[in-house]
Design a protein around this motif. Structure first.
Motif, PDB file in Angstrom:
ATOM      1  N   MET A 286       0.847  -1.181   0.000  1.00 51.30           N
ATOM      2  CA  MET A 286       0.000   0.000   0.000  1.00 51.30           C
ATOM      3  C   MET A 286       0.891   1.242   0.000  1.00 51.30           C
ATOM      4  O   MET A 286       1.747   1.411   0.846  1.00 51.30           O
ATOM      5  CB  MET A 286      -0.890  -0.023   1.240  1.00 51.30           C
ATOM      6  CG  MET A 286      -1.831   1.105   1.322  1.00 51.30           C
ATOM      7  SD  MET A 286      -3.014   0.732   2.639  1.00 51.30           S
ATOM      8  CE  MET A 286      -3.419   2.327   3.148  1.00 51.30           C
ATOM      9  N   ALA A 287       0.715   2.105  -0.956  1.00 52.59           N
ATOM     10  CA  ALA A 287       1.523   3.316  -1.086  1.00 52.59           C
ATOM     11  C   ALA A 287       0.893   4.473  -0.317  1.00 52.59           C
ATOM     12  O   ALA A 287      -0.326   4.581  -0.224  1.00 52.59           O
ATOM     13  CB  ALA A 287       1.667   3.688  -2.551  1.00 52.59           C
ATOM     14  N   MET A 288       1.759   5.326   0.221  1.00 54.24           N
ATOM     15  CA  MET A 288       1.294   6.513   0.936  1.00 54.24           C
ATOM     16  C   MET A 288       1.049   7.626  -0.071  1.00 54.24           C
ATOM     17  O   MET A 288       1.845   7.834  -0.987  1.00 54.24           O
ATOM     18  CB  MET A 288       2.348   6.978   1.948  1.00 54.24           C
ATOM     19  CG  MET A 288       1.911   8.210   2.695  1.00 54.24           C
ATOM     20  SD  MET A 288       3.189   9.087   3.657  1.00 54.24           S
ATOM     21  CE  MET A 288       4.107   7.844   4.443  1.00 54.24           C
ATOM     22  N   ASP A 289      -0.039   8.351   0.082  1.00 56.18           N
ATOM     23  CA  ASP A 289      -0.327   9.497  -0.774  1.00 56.18           C
ATOM     24  C   ASP A 289       0.445  10.703  -0.242  1.00 56.18           C
ATOM     25  O   ASP A 289       0.086  11.283   0.782  1.00 56.18           O
ATOM     26  CB  ASP A 289      -1.829   9.777  -0.789  1.00 56.18           C
ATOM     27  CG  ASP A 289      -2.208  10.917  -1.738  1.00 56.18           C
ATOM     28  OD1 ASP A 289      -1.297  11.549  -2.326  1.00 56.18           O
ATOM     29  OD2 ASP A 289      -3.413  11.164  -1.882  1.00 56.18           O
ATOM     30  N   LEU A 290       1.546  11.070  -0.907  1.00 62.21           N
ATOM     31  CA  LEU A 290       2.399  12.169  -0.453  1.00 62.21           C
ATOM     32  C   LEU A 290       1.721  13.525  -0.548  1.00 62.21           C
ATOM     33  O   LEU A 290       2.190  14.497   0.025  1.00 62.21           O
ATOM     34  CB  LEU A 290       3.707  12.166  -1.238  1.00 62.21           C
ATOM     35  CG  LEU A 290       4.531  10.878  -1.133  1.00 62.21           C
ATOM     36  CD1 LEU A 290       5.801  10.994  -1.952  1.00 62.21           C
ATOM     37  CD2 LEU A 290       4.830  10.530   0.302  1.00 62.21           C
ATOM     38  N   GLY A 291       0.612  13.595  -1.242  1.00 58.66           N
ATOM     39  CA  GLY A 291      -0.158  14.832  -1.307  1.00 58.66           C
ATOM     40  C   GLY A 291      -0.961  15.088  -0.043  1.00 58.66           C
ATOM     41  O   GLY A 291      -1.510  16.167   0.141  1.00 58.66           O
ATOM     42  N   LEU A 292      -1.008  14.088   0.849  1.00 60.28           N
ATOM     43  CA  LEU A 292      -1.741  14.225   2.107  1.00 60.28           C
ATOM     44  C   LEU A 292      -0.842  14.539   3.303  1.00 60.28           C
ATOM     45  O   LEU A 292      -1.334  14.753   4.402  1.00 60.28           O
ATOM     46  CB  LEU A 292      -2.531  12.940   2.398  1.00 60.28           C
ATOM     47  CG  LEU A 292      -3.587  12.559   1.370  1.00 60.28           C
ATOM     48  CD1 LEU A 292      -4.205  11.220   1.725  1.00 60.28           C
ATOM     49  CD2 LEU A 292      -4.652  13.637   1.258  1.00 60.28           C
ATOM     50  N   VAL A 293       0.468  14.564   3.096  1.00 56.29           N
ATOM     51  CA  VAL A 293       1.424  14.783   4.180  1.00 56.29           C
ATOM     52  C   VAL A 293       1.915  16.226   4.131  1.00 56.29           C
ATOM     53  O   VAL A 293       2.564  16.637   3.163  1.00 56.29           O
ATOM     54  CB  VAL A 293       2.620  13.816   4.074  1.00 56.29           C
ATOM     55  CG1 VAL A 293       3.615  14.069   5.192  1.00 56.29           C
ATOM     56  CG2 VAL A 293       2.139  12.372   4.076  1.00 56.29           C
ATOM     57  N   ASP A 294       1.618  17.010   5.161  1.00 49.30           N
ATOM     58  CA  ASP A 294       2.084  18.397   5.250  1.00 49.30           C
ATOM     59  C   ASP A 294       3.490  18.441   5.831  1.00 49.30           C
ATOM     60  O   ASP A 294       3.810  17.708   6.764  1.00 49.30           O
ATOM     61  CB  ASP A 294       1.165  19.232   6.146  1.00 49.30           C
ATOM     62  CG  ASP A 294      -0.182  19.496   5.508  1.00 49.30           C
ATOM     63  OD1 ASP A 294      -0.251  19.570   4.277  1.00 49.30           O
ATOM     64  OD2 ASP A 294      -1.173  19.628   6.253  1.00 49.30           O
ATOM     65  N   VAL A 295       4.328  19.320   5.268  1.00 50.62           N
ATOM     66  CA  VAL A 295       5.694  19.533   5.741  1.00 50.62           C
ATOM     67  C   VAL A 295       5.868  21.024   5.971  1.00 50.62           C
ATOM     68  O   VAL A 295       5.465  21.844   5.145  1.00 50.62           O
ATOM     69  CB  VAL A 295       6.725  19.036   4.706  1.00 50.62           C
ATOM     70  CG1 VAL A 295       8.131  19.284   5.185  1.00 50.62           C
ATOM     71  CG2 VAL A 295       6.526  17.573   4.397  1.00 50.62           C
TER      72      VAL A 295
END
Length: 93
Positions: free
Chosen positions: A1-10
């Motif tokens: 299962m891949a993580m959606d990097l568009g959902l992770v705030d930095v």
């Protein structure tokens, strides 16, 4: 299962202006995090239970902060690895 990097705030401290910047993880691939300021201070006080300090990294030709012996040791290992082109401490949150 891949993580959606568009959902992770930095959030990181801009190295030039010093202000905080924020974006999603998938959009910051070109940010040179080894050149940004730490997002928080490395505090030290009498009687603290961990060891904070600064390590002179030849890779960066500058100081890199650490908050434990483990972080310092890892910075030293990275600094001696020829494949590493940059390292930073607390570059984002």
């Amino acid at each position: 299962m891949a993580m959606d990097l568009g959902l992770v705030d930095v959030e990181w401290a801009d190295g030039e202006g010093g202000g905080l910047r924020k974006s999603v993880l998938e959009a910051v691939s070109r940010v040179r995090f080894e050149s940004v300021l730490p997002v928080r201070r490395f505090t030290s006080y009498r009687g603290q239970r961990h060891f904070t300090g600064w390590y002179w990294a030849a890779t960066m030709e500058s100081l890199v902060g650490f908050e434990s012996w483990l972080e310092r040791d890892r910075a030293m290992l990275l600094d001696h690895d020829r494949r590493v082109v940059g390292l930073a401490s607390q570059p984002f949150r």
